[in-house]
Structure formats: C-alpha cells, structure tokens
Design an enzyme around this catalytic site. Structure first.
Site, PDB file in Angstrom:
ATOM      1  N   GLY A   1      54.997 -53.380   8.331  1.00 31.73           N
ATOM      2  CA  GLY A   1      54.165 -54.556   8.048  1.00 31.73           C
ATOM      3  C   GLY A   1      55.040 -55.694   7.586  1.00 31.73           C
TER       4      GLY A   1
ATOM      5  CB  SER B   1      60.700 -50.700   6.221  1.00 31.79           C
ATOM      6  OG  SER B   1      59.738 -50.108   7.064  1.00 31.79           O
ATOM      7  CE  LYS B   2      59.570 -58.505  10.285  1.00 27.25           C
ATOM      8  NZ  LYS B   2      58.443 -59.232   9.790  1.00 27.25           N
ATOM      9  NE  ARG B   3      60.494 -47.977  11.095  1.00 31.00           N
ATOM     10  CZ  ARG B   3      59.829 -46.921  10.665  1.00 31.00           C
ATOM     11  NH1 ARG B   3      58.795 -46.456  11.324  1.00 31.00           N
ATOM     12  NH2 ARG B   3      60.198 -46.309   9.553  1.00 31.00           N
TER      13      ARG B   3
END
Ligand code: GLU
Length: 476
Positions: free
Chosen positions: A258, A254-256
């Site tokens: 990386g 997920s974007k969170r």
C-alpha cells in the site's frame, strides 16, 4: 538547557510514513519544550543517494506543516547541514581515535574480508573480522599509507572503556547488546567518507543535540554509538527509539502493501492534519502505572487531535515500545472528522472549498459550477459523507454536471417505477416549486416534499427514489 533535536534522513528515496512520524515527534518535543529542531541530511553513502530526494523530503515536510528551524535553506549556527560537507570534521575525530589507540587502519581488500568472514562463520565464530591489521606495526602502517594503499578505519573493540548500560526514553533500560555488533566496526570507509555511526555521533555532539529521536531499527547500533561517545570522552544525549510501524496484518509496512510515501497521501487528497494525527497515535501507547500517576493521558488510537493538542499532550513517557499498527481505516475516520471540524468555521469552509476546487476542475473541466462560494455549499451539503476532499467529484457529480441517465445505475433505478408514477411526481413538484410562496430552505422544502408525497398514493421510499433519479441519476 534548551532542547535541540534533529531529524536526519538519508536522501535515498521518498519520505516514508515512518520517517514522517519520526519528524513529527521531533517537532512535537521541540515545540513542547520551546526548543528547536534541525533537518540534517545524512548523505554519506554515495552509492545510495537518489537525485531529487532532498527536495522530496522538504516537500513532504512542508505539506505536513513541519517547519524545521535549521537545515537546508535555513542557515544556522550548526551548519552545514549536509554531512557530505562536513568530511573534515569526521576525519579529525577519526584521527583522535587513531591517536588514542581506539581505532586502527585496516588495509584488507574487500575480497580478503569476505573470505575471512566466511571462514570465521564456518568455524562457528561470532567474529566478523580476524583483526589482522590490528597487529601491523606503526612502521608498516606508515609505509602502506605512503605507498598509497587504500585503507579503512576501524574501532578497536578490545580497547573499549567501561560503560554503564544504555538507557532509552521509550525502551527504558537496555541489556548489553554488544554481541550482535560486527567485530571492530568500520568508522571511515575506503572512499574516506564516514559510516553512519561515526558521522551521526560526531554531528549529534558537534551540533549540541540533546535528544536523539529515531526509528527502532537503529537500536542495535546504540551500543556502538555509546562506545564512540565513551572513547571520545563526550557526554551522551538522551535517546528515544520509536517502535516499528506495521500493516494491519502484522507485516512490516512496505510499498508493496500500500501507500507508504508521504507524497502519495498528499496526492490522494488526505488532510495533512489527519495524517499527522493518525501517525502521532501510532506509538502513543497505553498508559502505564508510572505515567498515570504523573497524570499523563494516553489517547486511544482514533482520538482526534489538533497540532496544539498534540504538542500539549506529547511526551516520551506516553510512547510505547510495542510495534504499532497503522490502520488505513482509522485514517478514514480521522480524516472525515478533521474535515467536519474545519467545516464549522467560515474560514475553514473557505479553505476546504479552495482545496477541493482543483479536484472538481480536473474532474469537470467544462462545468460552470466550480466557484468557491458554490463549492462551500457543496462541501457543507456532503458533510459527514466526505472521507477526503478528492472524493467530492464522485460523491456528488450532480453538483457539477447534468445527471447521467444512461448509466447502468440510473437505468436500473428507472426500471423500478412506472412512467405514470414518474410523471405524477415530477409534474406536480415542478409546478409547486414554481409557485411564488416556496421557501428555498431545507426544513421548508422537506415539509413541502412530505405534503406533496401525501397527495399521491406512493410510498415515501418510491416517491423519493423517483425524485432522486430525476435530480441525480444516483441511488445515494
Ligand atoms: N540517516 C538515518 C536514516 O535515514 C537516520 C538515523 C538517525 O536518525 O540517527 O534512517
């Protein structure tokens, strides 16, 4: 039969690494079989459409070099390639299903549906709808339609024909998973747009897709898709679902956690060839008995492959259904080696210099040392240390500007030797290097340094540290 594949993203945001891997496998199989592949934009969920997303997807595919044969900007025999431009087609298929009794109109309001769902859940039922509207008479339906009441179209799951159990090229024989489907799944929504399920089945058939290659998250929908093919009497394509990608800690990417957007990798200076190599290997599983007997080699997870090698080695039989970890450390290794491979040819070196130039110019706008022939030498000199091209300004600032002697690193180095020794090393070397017979070539210079060092009482480490300080102001 010519193979025809499709990559079918929804324009709901930037292209993720998982999407790029799906596109890559579509591309590899199309190339391997001398087939074609389509970019199809699945924009039927109007609430989730993001402006600019299609251009972003095209940009990411273009950077990766995955050129589609047909799609937006590339007309072909199966167009249009935006689902929002194919609504009549979906309506005609929905009508066929309504006429044959495989589908029916439902007039229940969103509030009523939510209340029904809740009530059914409270009684411990697996159903998500009580089929109220299935029992409307033809006259009642006609009256409601005439009165302009909003409706949706649902599949009638009580009327399904017998189907053989599904088969997937990656997940192999599948168990019957109808129990996890909603009751009488929606095919057309109240805004008269199709759901993903109806649109993708219709398009895969109408476009003549032979292989549907997509993410594992769509595997639970496969029974519904197979039902639709069966109700419509259509032949089914082959399916290959690709395992979910994980972070090294086992969590979902997920974007969170990386970078997951493809264009982040472009902007950070990674090589498209190594990002593809890295993604190709995530899911390219361990050889099983059947694939080894057919002689197919499964590469281990840092095998370096060019595009041609990937095309040659790719097949669905080498893919695993196990969830695959995408480890950033492997990308570093792969990228470094892709760069080293490119450095071995004059054309490759020139390409690298051209691509390094913007990073160098951005970091050293005043530097006179940014010409391509000079950068080719810089790239070669840093060979084996460059992980990605954007590292060059920080790896070798001394190639572009005067050493920065007041940095904490340079000052600390300076404290470790006396001014006297510093003068001995630099003065003697400068006068030696000024003499006419010096050969400016690596092995001769190395010999010269050793000879000069031997004339002093300094250990090699100290001698070289002084020299490194004078030339670069840096320890490495
Ligand atoms: N539109 C779907 C998505 O973006 C693709 C599903 C498919 O390939 O069938 O996830």
């Amino acid at each position: 039969m010519t193979t025809l594949l499709r990559f079918a993203p929804s324009p709901t945001g930037a292209l993720h690494l998982g999407g790029l891997r799906t596109a890559l496998y579509n591309y590899l199989y199309a190339k391997k079989t001398s087939g074609k592949w389509i970019l199809r934009i699945e924009d039927t969920d109007r609430t989730r459409a993001v402006p600019g997303a299609v251009e972003g997807i095209q940009d990411a595919l273009g950077w990766a070099g995955l050129e589609y044969d047909y799609g937006p900007g590339k007309p072909g025999p199966h167009g249009p390639y935006f689902q929002s431009e194919r609504l009549d087609l979906y309506h005609s298929y929905a009508n066929k299903l309504l006429e044959s009794g495989h589908a029916y109109r439902c007039f229940c309001s969103a509030d009523k549906l939510a209340a029904t769902r809740e009530k059914l859940a409270r009684t411990g039922s697996n159903s998500t709808y009580d089929k109220t509207c299935l029992h409307l008479t033809e006259d009642e339906v006609a009256r409601k339609v005439r009165a302009g009441e909003k409706s949706i179209v649902r599949l009638n799951d009580g009327r399904l024909p017998m189907r053989p159990p599904g088969h997937d090229l990656v997940f192999k024989n599948l168990k019957d998973a109808h129990a996890s489907l909603p009751t009488d799944p929606v095919l057309l929504k109240s805004d008269s747009y199709p759901t993903y399920h109806l649109a993708s089945v219709v398009d895969d058939h109408e476009m003549g897709i032979t292989h549907v290659v997509r993410g594992e998250e769509w595997l639970p929908s496969l029974p519904l898709h197979l039902d639709l093919y069966a109700c419509l009497n259509l032949p089914t394509p082959q399916f290959a679902h690709l395992p979910i990608l994980l972070n090294p800690d086992g969590t979902k990417m997920s974007k969170r956690k990386g970078d997951v957007h493809v264009l982040d990798y472009k902007n950070r200076g990674w090589e498209p060839s190594s990002v593809l190599n890295w993604l190709a290997l995530a899911g390219w599983g361990v050889q099983d008995a059947s694939s080894s007997s057919s002689g197919k080699q499964a590469p281990n997870s840092t095998t370096l492959m060019t595009m041609d090698e990937m095309i040659r080695n790719f097949d669905f039989s080498v893919l695993t259904h196990r969830r695959s970890v995408l480890d950033p450390v492997k990308l570093e290794y792969i990228n470094k080696h892709h760069l080293m491979r490119l450095m071995t040819s004059p054309e490759g070196l020139r390409t690298l210099a051209e691509r390094a130039q913007p990073y160098v110019k951005a970091a050293y706008p005043e530097s006179p040392y940014t010409s391509l022939p000079y950068l080719e030498k810089v790239v070669s000199a840093l060979q084996g240390r460059i992980v990605k091209l954007s590292d060059i300004p920080t790896l070798g600032p001394f190639f572009f500007s005067e050493p920065y002697y007041s940095s904490p690193e340079a000052q600390k180095m300076r404290q470790s030797f006396s001014s006297e020794n510093y003068a001995v090393v630099i003065d003697s070397l400068v006068s030696r290097l000024r003499s006419a017979e010096v050969q400016w070539e690596a092995s001769a210079l190395s010999q010269l340094l050793h000879d000069e060092n031997a004339k002093t009482s300094l250990k090699q480490k100290e001698y070289m540290t002084i020299l490194r300080h004078a030339l670069t102001g840096m320890k490495v």
